[in-house]
Motif scaffolding. Structure first.
Motif, PDB file in Angstrom:
ATOM      1  N   ILE A 192       0.784  -1.167  -0.024  1.00  0.00           N
ATOM      2  CA  ILE A 192       0.074   0.033  -0.049  1.00  0.00           C
ATOM      3  C   ILE A 192       0.862   1.343   0.148  1.00  0.00           C
ATOM      4  CG2 ILE A 192      -1.653   1.322   1.472  1.00  0.00           C
ATOM      5  CD1 ILE A 192      -2.737  -1.201   2.334  1.00  0.00           C
ATOM      6  N   VAL A 193       1.921   1.364   0.873  1.00  0.00           N
ATOM      7  CA  VAL A 193       2.723   2.350   0.891  1.00  0.00           C
ATOM      8  C   VAL A 193       3.543   2.596  -0.122  1.00  0.00           C
ATOM      9  CG1 VAL A 193       4.725   3.458   2.235  1.00  0.00           C
ATOM     10  CG2 VAL A 193       2.811   2.425   3.488  1.00  0.00           C
ATOM     11  N   ALA A 194       4.037   1.471  -0.889  1.00  0.00           N
ATOM     12  CA  ALA A 194       4.943   1.563  -1.916  1.00  0.00           C
ATOM     13  C   ALA A 194       4.016   2.196  -3.139  1.00  0.00           C
ATOM     14  CB  ALA A 194       5.469   0.369  -2.324  1.00  0.00           C
ATOM     15  N   THR A 195       2.759   1.743  -3.441  1.00  0.00           N
ATOM     16  CA  THR A 195       2.133   1.973  -4.401  1.00  0.00           C
ATOM     17  C   THR A 195       1.785   3.489  -4.314  1.00  0.00           C
ATOM     18  OG1 THR A 195       1.098  -0.111  -4.628  1.00  0.00           O
ATOM     19  CG2 THR A 195      -0.257   1.717  -5.736  1.00  0.00           C
ATOM     20  N   GLY A 200       2.832   8.912  -6.670  1.00  0.00           N
ATOM     21  CA  GLY A 200       3.046  10.301  -6.374  1.00  0.00           C
ATOM     22  C   GLY A 200       4.425  10.832  -7.043  1.00  0.00           C
ATOM     23  N   MET A 201       5.435   9.780  -7.015  1.00  0.00           N
ATOM     24  CA  MET A 201       6.721  10.466  -7.283  1.00  0.00           C
ATOM     25  C   MET A 201       7.243   9.913  -8.882  1.00  0.00           C
ATOM     26  SD  MET A 201       9.147   9.134  -4.092  1.00  0.00           S
ATOM     27  CE  MET A 201      10.741  10.000  -4.974  1.00  0.00           C
ATOM     28  N   ALA A 209       1.026   2.475 -14.275  1.00  0.00           N
ATOM     29  CA  ALA A 209       0.682   1.239 -14.082  1.00  0.00           C
ATOM     30  C   ALA A 209       1.457   0.000 -14.371  1.00  0.00           C
ATOM     31  CB  ALA A 209      -0.611   0.839 -15.008  1.00  0.00           C
ATOM     32  N   THR A 210       2.320   0.422 -15.373  1.00  0.00           N
ATOM     33  CA  THR A 210       3.216  -0.583 -16.064  1.00  0.00           C
ATOM     34  C   THR A 210       4.340  -0.720 -14.917  1.00  0.00           C
ATOM     35  OG1 THR A 210       2.741  -0.225 -18.357  1.00  0.00           O
ATOM     36  CG2 THR A 210       5.230  -1.141 -17.659  1.00  0.00           C
ATOM     37  N   THR A 215       7.461  -3.652 -10.843  1.00  0.00           N
ATOM     38  CA  THR A 215       8.183  -3.599  -9.595  1.00  0.00           C
ATOM     39  C   THR A 215       8.006  -4.448  -8.522  1.00  0.00           C
ATOM     40  OG1 THR A 215       7.163  -1.545  -8.839  1.00  0.00           O
ATOM     41  CG2 THR A 215       9.386  -1.212 -10.176  1.00  0.00           C
ATOM     42  N   LYS A 216       6.862  -4.942  -8.493  1.00  0.00           N
ATOM     43  CA  LYS A 216       6.244  -5.900  -7.619  1.00  0.00           C
ATOM     44  C   LYS A 216       7.272  -7.261  -7.456  1.00  0.00           C
ATOM     45  CE  LYS A 216       1.582  -4.651  -6.932  1.00  0.00           C
ATOM     46  NZ  LYS A 216       0.034  -5.089  -6.680  1.00  0.00           N
TER      47      LYS A 216
END
Length: 217
Positions: A192-195, A200-201, A209-210, A215-216
């Protein structure tokens, strides 16, 4: 023939110095996290750890030294993981996501130590304070280099250190609200935090989206 005398029944074997230090440290972590560094007495640590005062000072040196060892220990773990991620062959976005996941997991695993640092780090003085701050700075440097690389490659919209500090501050605050069994696993919180951070960055023109999917993992 010489034989080893049988240990008296019911009496446990004597603890090694390493085991005693570990026991003292765990007791101190519990007490510092619950009562605060200044609210915890050396005698209380000794009583809880079942170590006499003279032996206690032999193992820890001083209460401030014990605090330093506690805070240094988990910070070194964070530095080691951040260094490994930063040195990997992954792209900057993947590295940033891994840094977030690593930090969240370690914050949760060491939430007592983090709570102690947030409240009592100012109790450290002199070289101890300088050494711990150096470790913390080195952790932040790993993050900053990853973010700088992402910005340099046009993947991230900013490399401002204010953003780096803010992200780390947000992650450190997880210790204030996380509860085991609260409905989210550390992995889910990291996702959640990473997404949110990466959304935002990520720089304009980059397929968010890609990037997030790629990166997951």
């Amino acid at each position: 023939m010489t034989t080893t005398p049988e240990r008296r029944r019911g009496r446990p074997p004597a603890a090694t110095a390493e085991q005693t230090r570990w026991r003292i440290t765990r007791v101190a972590v519990d007490l510092f996290a619950t009562k605060g560094f200044h609210g915890t007495g050396v005698a209380e640590i000794g009583d809880r750890a079942d170590v006499q005062r003279g032996a206690l000072y032999y193992h820890i040196g001083s209460k401030e030294e014990l605090l330093f060892q506690i805070l240094r220990g988990y910070t070194e773990v964070m530095l080691a993981e951040a260094s490994e991620i930063e040195a990997s062959d992954a792209d900057p976005i993947a590295k940033l996501r891994k840094l977030i996941h690593s930090h969240v997991r370690l914050i949760i695993e060491h939430r007592q130590e983090v709570a102690i640092q947030l409240r009592d780090v100012s109790a450290l003085t002199g070289e101890r304070a300088d050494d711990l701050q150096d470790l913390r700075d080195r952790v932040q440097e790993r993050w900053q280099r990853v973010i700088d690389a992402g910005h340099g490659e046009g993947l991230l919209r900013t490399a401002d250190h204010v953003v780096t500090n803010s992200v780390l501050g947000m992650l450190n605050s997880v210790t204030l609200w996380y509860r085991p069994g609260g409905g989210r696993t550390p992995e889910e919180i990291g996702d959640i935090v990473a997404t949110t951070v990466l959304d935002g960055m990520t720089a304009p023109g980059v397929d968010r989206a890609t990037a997030l999917t790629h990166t997951k993992g």
